[in-house]
Design an enzyme around this catalytic site. Structure first.
Site, mmCIF file in Angstrom:
data_model
loop_
_atom_site.group_PDB
_atom_site.id
_atom_site.type_symbol
_atom_site.label_atom_id
_atom_site.label_comp_id
_atom_site.label_asym_id
_atom_site.label_seq_id
_atom_site.Cartn_x
_atom_site.Cartn_y
_atom_site.Cartn_z
ATOM 1 N N CYS A 277 0.654 -1.090 -0.018
ATOM 2 C CA CYS A 277 0.168 -0.029 -0.059
ATOM 3 C C CYS A 277 0.791 1.099 -0.104
ATOM 4 O O CYS A 277 0.883 1.921 -1.118
ATOM 5 C CB CYS A 277 -0.986 -0.054 1.305
ATOM 6 S SG CYS A 277 -2.108 -1.274 1.087
ATOM 7 N N GLU B 167 4.129 1.115 1.910
ATOM 8 C CA GLU B 167 5.245 0.739 2.886
ATOM 9 C C GLU B 167 6.468 0.954 2.210
ATOM 10 O O GLU B 167 6.834 0.782 1.228
ATOM 11 C CB GLU B 167 5.235 -0.723 3.220
ATOM 12 C CG GLU B 167 3.999 -1.115 3.957
ATOM 13 C CD GLU B 167 2.635 -1.445 2.897
ATOM 14 O OE1 GLU B 167 2.168 -0.412 2.158
ATOM 15 O OE2 GLU B 167 2.147 -2.489 2.793
#
Lengths: 261, 787
Positions: free
Chosen positions: B431, B433
């Site tokens: 997402c 990270e």
């Protein structure tokens, strides 16, 4: 500390001048346009607003310059990034001249760009006294014919046109004014009116941007909630073809004309 | 797109996700052989990998240019019984559930019952984990305090670095051999263990090369039978390419894409390494091939575009492996989180946008498919033109590409101790990270429910839902005389549960490290070869384990409501307040309205509540960041939810912010849905009060009415908004450009909105594929208008 009456502060205003802005809405307006979609801005004092959702809400509040800037200052990083700043709108900001002057000078102290959104129905000396604090004007032109102006707006337009003429004589403002024309079908969208406005702007060497604001019927509900009478009755908003036609009419003589804010 | 791509895209979109039992069957066959007893664990894993690649069905789809599938066909998704063995009941649920279903054939069902389940029962990692963890871990897990990523997925959060595009597997094998040669059996007590690991890597590399040769043979035999002369030539070319890569370093653009794709198939066949394995900084990685082909006069831009499109479709052919239980709740999507990065900086710190970056944006726009996900890395050096081009895709309303602050990411990684050059080669994956691409194992270990811990605190350690005393006894409600008393009790509970989570991680990571090494993945991540150590055991150059913190908006608003009403304005006593919550506001609607409308809310640039968000962040940070992992790395935090905010909400009763029992929490660092009423500049200012630079990623979603993006002026102002957020060190922002009316219409008539894609959290999904709770949650998010 100087205080005034406003009815809203809106952040991320993107149609009220250059960049990302915070707009402070003054309460009180000397004009009574039939199509006004912010009728709550007309009365200069706080007033009751009764709607289905918001029971007995009061529109308008007294606020100090300091309190206004507590909000306005929060978004300085956005103004810096985008070339934005603060816009004083309304209502008519010049109706609260001391408050407006104090706000403008505070903005300049903080080096925040200023826009004043005005009807132009103000004594010239008031405008003149604040000119050094105003970077940019949003200036409304609605109807050129003074009789029609009186009929639909409730006042004569000679002061409005006179002030604009004077502003345009100052080189600094020829580009730093957006002229805003509300397009109200059958009232302001006649070719006579638009031609007169265009000729006036040409004669006075206007070289800024023109915004054509299509009639928005959403204001009608508010009249009821405020206990006010909506004189205009029902009209269809202008078609997009009509709007484009008017835009092209202005683009024949000016570089910048857009539909909407 | 041309006819070929149109056809391939349609085929991908129309492929029904189904469970393929092939991998489970082959793996069970292999594990039934003697090899398992004969060899060490890494060698067994390598031989298993080899067995799978030798025997799995291969296919070249009609007109395909890039070849290779994870399953036997597009949409066919394997299972990983060595990790999580689906029961027959799981399969029936997957087959029949309304959303994110997988077709299960009778054969699959039968084989599962007769072969797979009997063999793997008690042997899967999932079974072992639940055996090994403490009772208090199980209690907290069941209460919904946290989730556990590794109970049915491999710890795979990593991304290909540029070395993958510069080396062939033969080059890696040479390095492996060199590393073996350098082992010192006299001074290194682990020398034998390392040699086993390195030999296993060598076998795994060979296995993928042979797999590519199978493709070369297939292509050649198809070419010999092809009637169409053009297709015949293409198949011959495919055969030549598959003979050359992945064994050797690619030479052309086409070879580079096929080379990566084989590596990708290798990684996702070995284990279900979610999230996110992907080609990393794709524009940077492909640029040398463009330059080379331009120099040699072989560059054909139209064909390169076609190849990119074909490459995109390959990702979309691979649904994420089916999840069950809590994991399905926390990440219920077909998306496998391949998130391709473009833009950013080059190694020397200059602007990284190149011709390929724009070609990829065109590809994203034209393909308009869920997978792969994509993002633009925006630095202060990135030209506005690039960001504007991305915004023009975002405005079409499918939530791609997402927008990242490349300068912040570099600072985040450097703070963690990474080399500056490694940081510049990095980006965001999954997402939001961050990780050092090609050099880091950055494992997500599970989500952590900030709001549930408050509920436990308000019940003196007792969980009202599971009816268990799972927390500490930190005091009766009447004991809390000041807000600080309450907050310090909350801190103690946070520490208690984070300790339980971390202790569990130490156990679970070691189970993986010792029992299920990722020998193929270890080949391509630095410095596993050099260290002679597996990716799952800390072999990478950098190792981080993340706990993902969830519910920032909801916890801030809840704490603010308690502070405001109980301690500052004394309008209600704490026990009375909690009693109202326990009754889920029944009979207290007026009070609830006060909580909703007359209480400071995060997301409005109001320090009263934003300070509380900041304080919670600081507490969690200090309890997690820098603690050592069992693999020689450090624990870190990031703030993202995928879909877990819905599950986490479902386990909590009514909360002090006015949220009713079981309703979803806020997602990422976004405000509670509908609580932000001061517009996007205020939301962004609130969000920026958290120190993003000390996280490994934060997620901010904003919903905009499409009218805002209507013209160039609107786009320009959105651009300023993003630049300002990034000036404030914001990590990531993404937009849903859709109006609530459209979403409501889609709820009513889903069949008419099959193509409506929305941004969920750090990924996009088809709106009609979302559960109704999640659909409603997205509708309730504040929709910023222009005025």
């Amino acid at each position: 500390m100087v205080s005034g009456i406003i009815f809203d502060i809106k952040k991320f205003a993107i149609h009220d001048g250059p960049g990302i802005r915070t707009t402070v809405f003054f309460k009180g307006c000397p004009l009574k346009c039939w199509w006004c979609h912010n009728p709550e801005s007309q009365n200069p004092t706080p007033q009751k607003y009764i709607s289905g959702f918001k029971v007995n809400e009061t529109i308008g509040r007294i606020i100090s310059v300091k309190e206004v800037f507590k909000e306005v200052e929060k978004d300085i990083i956005y103004y810096d990034e985008s070339g934005g700043g603060v816009t004083f709108s309304g209502g008519e900001p010049f109706m609260q001249p001391k408050f407006l002057a104090a706000l403008l000078s505070q903005a300049k102290l903080l080096e925040i760009n200023t826009v004043v959104d005005t009807s132009g129905y103000v004594a010239w000396k008031l405008i003149k006294s604040m000119l050094s604090y105003i970077d940019f004007f949003l200036y409304d032109l609605k109807l050129f014919d003074s009789k029609l102006h009186y009929k639909y707006i409730g006042i004569d337009n000679s002061i409005i046109l006179g002030n604009l003429k004077k502003l345009l004589q100052l080189m600094d403002y020829r580009q730093n004014i957006n002229i805003r024309i509300p397009i109200i079908p059958t009232i302001t969208d006649t070719s006579e009116n638009l031609t007169q406005i265009r000729d006036f702007l040409i004669q006075n060497n206007f070289s800024g941007k023109i915004n054509l604001l299509p009639y928005n019927p959403l204001g009608e509900r508010k009249y009821e909630d405020l206990g006010m009478y909506y004189k205009l009755g029902y009209i269809q908003p202008p078609s997009s073809e009509k709007m484009e036609e008017i835009r092209d009419f202005f683009l024949e003589r000016f570089n910048q004309c857009i539909i909407g804010g | 797109m041309n006819d070929r791509i149109r056809k391939l895209r349609e085929q991908s979109l129309n492929a029904t996700p189904e469970i393929s039992i092939e991998r489970a069957k082959l793996l069970t066959e292999f594990y039934s052989s003697d090899a398992v007893q004969q060899y060490s664990t890494p060698i067994v894993r390598a031989l298993a990998f080899k067995y799978l690649l030798e025997h799995k069905k291969i296919c070249i789809n009609e007109e395909e240019l890039i070849v290779g599938e994870r399953g036997p066909a597009p949409g066919a998704t394997p299972t990983y019984p060595e990790i999580c063995c689906h029961t027959v009941k799981d399969l029936d649920i997957l087959n029949s559930r309304e959303k994110i279903s997988f077709k299960v054939s009778d054969e699959t069902r039968k084989l599962t019952e007769t072969l797979i389940l009997p063999f793997w029962k008690g042997k899967s990692i999932r079974d072992k984990i639940f055996q090994a963890v403490d009772r208090e871990w199980i209690d907290a897990y069941e209460a919904g305090i946290f989730t556990e990523f590794m109970e049915q997925r491999a710890p795979g959060h990593t991304v290909a670095g540029k070395q993958v595009f510069q080396k062939g597997l033969r080059d890696f094998q040479d390095e492996i051999q060199e590393s073996i040669n350098n082992l010192n059996f006299f001074t290194d007590p682990e020398a034998f263990t390392k040699r086993e690991q390195l030999n296993a890597m060598h076998i795994a590399a060979e296995a993928l090369i042979s797999y590519a040769e199978r493709y070369a043979n297939l292509a050649r035999s198809m070419a010999s039978q092809a009637q169409d002369q053009q297709r015949k030539r293409e198949l011959e070319q495919i055969a030549q390419i598959c003979e050359y890569v992945p064994a050797n370093a690619p030479r052309t653009f086409w070879e580079a894409l096929q080379h990566y794709w084989f590596i990708h198939i290798g990684v996702i066949t070995e284990l279900n390494t979610w999230d996110s394995f992907n080609p990393g900084r794709l524009d940077q990685n492909l640029f040398p091939f463009l330059q080379r082909e331009q120099n040699e006069g072989t560059w054909d831009e139209n064909f390169a575009r076609e190849l990119l499109q074909a490459f995109w479709i390959k990702f979309n052919n691979q649904p994420a492996p089916p999840k069950v239980g809590v994991t399905a709740e926390e990440s219920n999507t077909y998306t496998d989180f391949c998130n391709i990065n473009i833009g950013g900086l080059t190694t020397d710190g200059s602007d990284g946008v190149n011709e390929i970056s724009y070609m990829i944006l065109d590809t994203i726009e034209e393909m308009r498919i869920l997978q792969p996900s994509s993002n633009v890395q925006i630095s202060k050096k990135t030209p506005d033109r690039f960001l504007k081009r991305a915004l023009k895709i975002i405005k079409t309303g499918f939530g791609q590409p997402s927008v990242f602050n490349c300068d912040a990411i570099i600072q985040e990684l450097v703070r963690q101790g990474k080399d500056l050059i490694d940081a510049r080669l990095s980006g965001a994956s999954g997402c939001v990270e961050v990780g050092a691409f090609g050099k880091e194992a950055y494992i997500l270990t599970g989500y952590f429910n900030l709001v549930k811990v408050l509920e436990i605190t308000l019940h003196n350690g007792f969980d009202p839902r599971t009816q268990k005393q799972i927390g500490l006894k930190t005091g009766e409600l009447s004991d809390f005389k000041t807000f600080d008393d309450l907050f310090s009790a909350y801190k103690k509970q946070l520490k208690h549960f984070l300790d339980i989570k971390i202790k569990g991680n130490q156990i679970i990571e070691q189970i993986w490290a010792t029992q299920l090494p990722a020998v193929f993945l270890s080949i391509i991540i630095d410095d596993c070869i050099k260290n002679g150590k597996d990716y799952n055991a800390g072999g990478a150059k950098y190792n981080s384990s993340y706990i993902q913190i969830v519910g920032m908006g909801s916890i801030s608003d809840s704490l603010a409501a308690l502070k405001y009403h109980v301690f500052d304005n004394h309008t209600i006593k704490l026990p009375e307040f909690v009693k109202i919550l326990d009754k889920n506001f029944v009979g207290s609607n007026e009070f609830r309205q006060k909580l909703l409308k007359e209480t400071p809310k995060y997301g409005n640039d109001d320090d009263y509540v934003d300070c509380l968000a900041h304080n919670v962040f600081e507490v969690v940070f200090s309890l997690v960041d820098g603690r050592p992992t069992s693999k020689g790395g450090q624990y870190r935090i990031n703030l993202l939810p995928t879909t877990v905010h819905v599950y986490f909400g479902s386990v909590i009763g009514a909360t002090p912010d006015g949220r009713e029992a079981k309703m979803p929490l806020s997602e990422g660092i976004s405000p509670v849905q509908g609580a932000d009423i001061q517009g996007p500049t205020a939301v962004i200012r609130s969000a920026a009060k958290l120190d993003h630079l000390r996280t490994g990623g934060t997620l901010l979603n904003q919903k905009f009415n499409p009218s805002l993006f209507h013209d160039n002026i609107g786009i320009q102002k959105i651009l300023h908004l993003i630049r300002a957020y990034f000036k404030m060190d914001g990590h990531h922002i993404q937009f849903n450009v859709v109006d609530a009316e459209t979403l409501r219409a889609a709820q009513k008539n889903p069949e008419q909105y099959r193509n409506l894609i929305v941004r969920v959290a750090g990924y996009s999904d088809y709106f009609i594929n979302l559960g109704s709770q999640l659909q409603n949650e997205i509708i309730r998010r504040t929709e910023h208008q222009s005025f």
